[in-house]
Design a protein around this motif. Structure first.
Motif, PDB file in Angstrom:
ATOM      1  N   SER A  10       0.813  -1.213   0.000  1.00 18.25           N
ATOM      2  CA  SER A  10       0.000   0.000   0.000  1.00 18.25           C
ATOM      3  C   SER A  10       0.849   1.266   0.000  1.00 18.25           C
ATOM      4  O   SER A  10       0.408   2.314  -0.443  1.00 18.25           O
ATOM      5  CB  SER A  10      -0.976   0.003   1.178  1.00 18.25           C
ATOM      6  OG  SER A  10      -0.282  -0.269   2.365  1.00 18.25           O
ATOM      7  N   GLU A  11       2.095   1.177   0.445  1.00 16.72           N
ATOM      8  CA  GLU A  11       2.959   2.362   0.440  1.00 16.72           C
ATOM      9  C   GLU A  11       3.505   2.656  -0.957  1.00 16.72           C
ATOM     10  O   GLU A  11       3.142   3.641  -1.585  1.00 16.72           O
ATOM     11  CB  GLU A  11       4.137   2.169   1.405  1.00 16.72           C
ATOM     12  CG  GLU A  11       3.760   2.274   2.868  1.00 16.72           C
ATOM     13  CD  GLU A  11       3.449   3.723   3.273  1.00 16.72           C
ATOM     14  OE1 GLU A  11       4.297   4.584   3.003  1.00 16.72           O
ATOM     15  OE2 GLU A  11       2.362   3.953   3.841  1.00 16.72           O
ATOM     16  N   ARG A  45      -1.827   1.135  -7.273  1.00 18.16           N
ATOM     17  CA  ARG A  45      -1.728   1.700  -5.929  1.00 18.16           C
ATOM     18  C   ARG A  45      -2.953   1.257  -5.145  1.00 18.16           C
ATOM     19  O   ARG A  45      -4.060   1.241  -5.676  1.00 18.16           O
ATOM     20  CB  ARG A  45      -1.681   3.215  -5.976  1.00 18.16           C
ATOM     21  CG  ARG A  45      -0.363   3.758  -6.466  1.00 18.16           C
ATOM     22  CD  ARG A  45      -0.285   5.262  -6.293  1.00 18.16           C
ATOM     23  NE  ARG A  45       0.784   5.804  -7.121  1.00 18.16           N
ATOM     24  CZ  ARG A  45       0.614   6.100  -8.420  1.00 18.16           C
ATOM     25  NH1 ARG A  45      -0.554   5.933  -8.991  1.00 18.16           N
ATOM     26  NH2 ARG A  45       1.619   6.581  -9.119  1.00 18.16           N
ATOM     27  N   ARG A  46      -2.725   0.927  -3.900  1.00 18.32           N
ATOM     28  CA  ARG A  46      -3.835   0.399  -3.119  1.00 18.32           C
ATOM     29  C   ARG A  46      -4.106   1.260  -1.889  1.00 18.32           C
ATOM     30  O   ARG A  46      -3.182   1.724  -1.222  1.00 18.32           O
ATOM     31  CB  ARG A  46      -3.522  -1.028  -2.656  1.00 18.32           C
ATOM     32  CG  ARG A  46      -4.636  -1.663  -1.842  1.00 18.32           C
ATOM     33  CD  ARG A  46      -4.353  -3.123  -1.652  1.00 18.32           C
ATOM     34  NE  ARG A  46      -3.225  -3.359  -0.762  1.00 18.32           N
ATOM     35  CZ  ARG A  46      -3.347  -3.533   0.550  1.00 18.32           C
ATOM     36  NH1 ARG A  46      -4.518  -3.478   1.125  1.00 18.32           N
ATOM     37  NH2 ARG A  46      -2.274  -3.772   1.279  1.00 18.32           N
ATOM     38  N   GLN A  47      -5.372   1.463  -1.634  1.00 20.29           N
ATOM     39  CA  GLN A  47      -5.795   2.112  -0.400  1.00 20.29           C
ATOM     40  C   GLN A  47      -6.860   1.202   0.190  1.00 20.29           C
ATOM     41  O   GLN A  47      -7.969   1.136  -0.332  1.00 20.29           O
ATOM     42  CB  GLN A  47      -6.401   3.475  -0.719  1.00 20.29           C
ATOM     43  CG  GLN A  47      -5.968   4.548   0.238  1.00 20.29           C
ATOM     44  CD  GLN A  47      -6.461   5.906  -0.233  1.00 20.29           C
ATOM     45  OE1 GLN A  47      -7.586   6.019  -0.693  1.00 20.29           O
ATOM     46  NE2 GLN A  47      -5.639   6.920  -0.128  1.00 20.29           N
ATOM     47  N   GLU A  48      -6.480   0.429   1.177  1.00 20.50           N
ATOM     48  CA  GLU A  48      -7.343  -0.631   1.698  1.00 20.50           C
ATOM     49  C   GLU A  48      -7.794  -1.548   0.559  1.00 20.50           C
ATOM     50  O   GLU A  48      -6.942  -2.118  -0.101  1.00 20.50           O
ATOM     51  CB  GLU A  48      -8.491  -0.036   2.505  1.00 20.50           C
ATOM     52  CG  GLU A  48      -7.942   0.579   3.799  1.00 20.50           C
ATOM     53  CD  GLU A  48      -8.974   1.333   4.576  1.00 20.50           C
ATOM     54  OE1 GLU A  48     -10.161   1.005   4.461  1.00 20.50           O
ATOM     55  OE2 GLU A  48      -8.577   2.235   5.332  1.00 20.50           O
ATOM     56  N   VAL A  51      -8.227  -0.100  -5.448  1.00 14.33           N
ATOM     57  CA  VAL A  51      -6.972  -0.125  -6.206  1.00 14.33           C
ATOM     58  C   VAL A  51      -7.077   0.835  -7.380  1.00 14.33           C
ATOM     59  O   VAL A  51      -8.069   0.834  -8.115  1.00 14.33           O
ATOM     60  CB  VAL A  51      -6.680  -1.555  -6.738  1.00 14.33           C
ATOM     61  CG1 VAL A  51      -5.339  -1.585  -7.469  1.00 14.33           C
ATOM     62  CG2 VAL A  51      -6.684  -2.567  -5.606  1.00 14.33           C
TER      63      VAL A  51
END
Ligand SMILES: [Zn+2]
Ligand SMILES: [Zn+2]
Length: 173
Positions: A10-11, A45-48, A51
């Motif tokens: 996630s970073e 890119r992932r946020q929880e 994606v």
């Protein structure tokens, strides 16, 4: 090609590039096949469980010409930005949710993204409704069905086919 959503860091995100074979006919509104691989480069890119995919693809599709029905190659080069969310988050028809950043929103089933399906969908989105093998395509003869790009048939191009029997009578007179 399945990508487990949990395994996308996630970073720093994940960068994937390469070629992917999408075989078979992918007919939808028009007959379409992808004889060669799809070349791609995509950053995830992932946020929880949400994606974002940001990338480009390049391939050569084979599609049927709307006028002469022959298969013709068509180069597809496309940049895309998609936001993919779990299928459970799909809004109901009554409450259509708009993504704040106006990205194309896509939904993935289970816990992984199918990158092949996403890329094929992008190829389909790039194709116009009416496809021509060339702007100058002369199409098929409405009377005998000959492909007029290949040879000229004997038919009268402006004649109304309903009047053809009359023309025959006149010729004999
Ligand atoms: Zn054509
Ligand atoms: Zn003809």
């Amino acid at each position: 090609m399945l990508i487990s959503v949990e395994q996308i860091p996630s970073e720093e995100g994940l960068h994937l590039a390469g070629t992917l074979a999408a075989t078979g006919n992918l007919g939808r509104d028009h007959e379409l096949s992808l004889p060669g691989p799809i070349a791609f480069s995509v950053r995830l890119r992932r946020q929880e469980d949400r994606v974002e995919l940001d990338g480009w693809l390049h391939t050569v599709a084979r599609v049927n010409c709307s006028r002469c029905l022959e298969q013709a190659p068509r180069t597809v080069e496309r940049e895309f930005q998609i936001c993919s969310r779990p299928q459970e988050a799909m809004p109901s028809e009554r409450a259509v949710e708009l993504d704040v950043r106006d990205l194309d929103v896509d939904y993935y089933p289970g816990d992984s993204l199918d990158l092949s399906a996403i890329l094929v969908e992008q190829v389909l989105l790039d194709l116009p409704m009416k496809l021509l093998c060339s702007e100058e395509c002369r199409g098929l003869c409405p009377r005998c069905g000959a492909n007029r790009n290949r040879h000229d048939c004997e038919c009268d191009p402006v004649g109304d086919p309903r009047l053809a029997p009359l023309g025959g009578l006149r010729d004999r007179a």
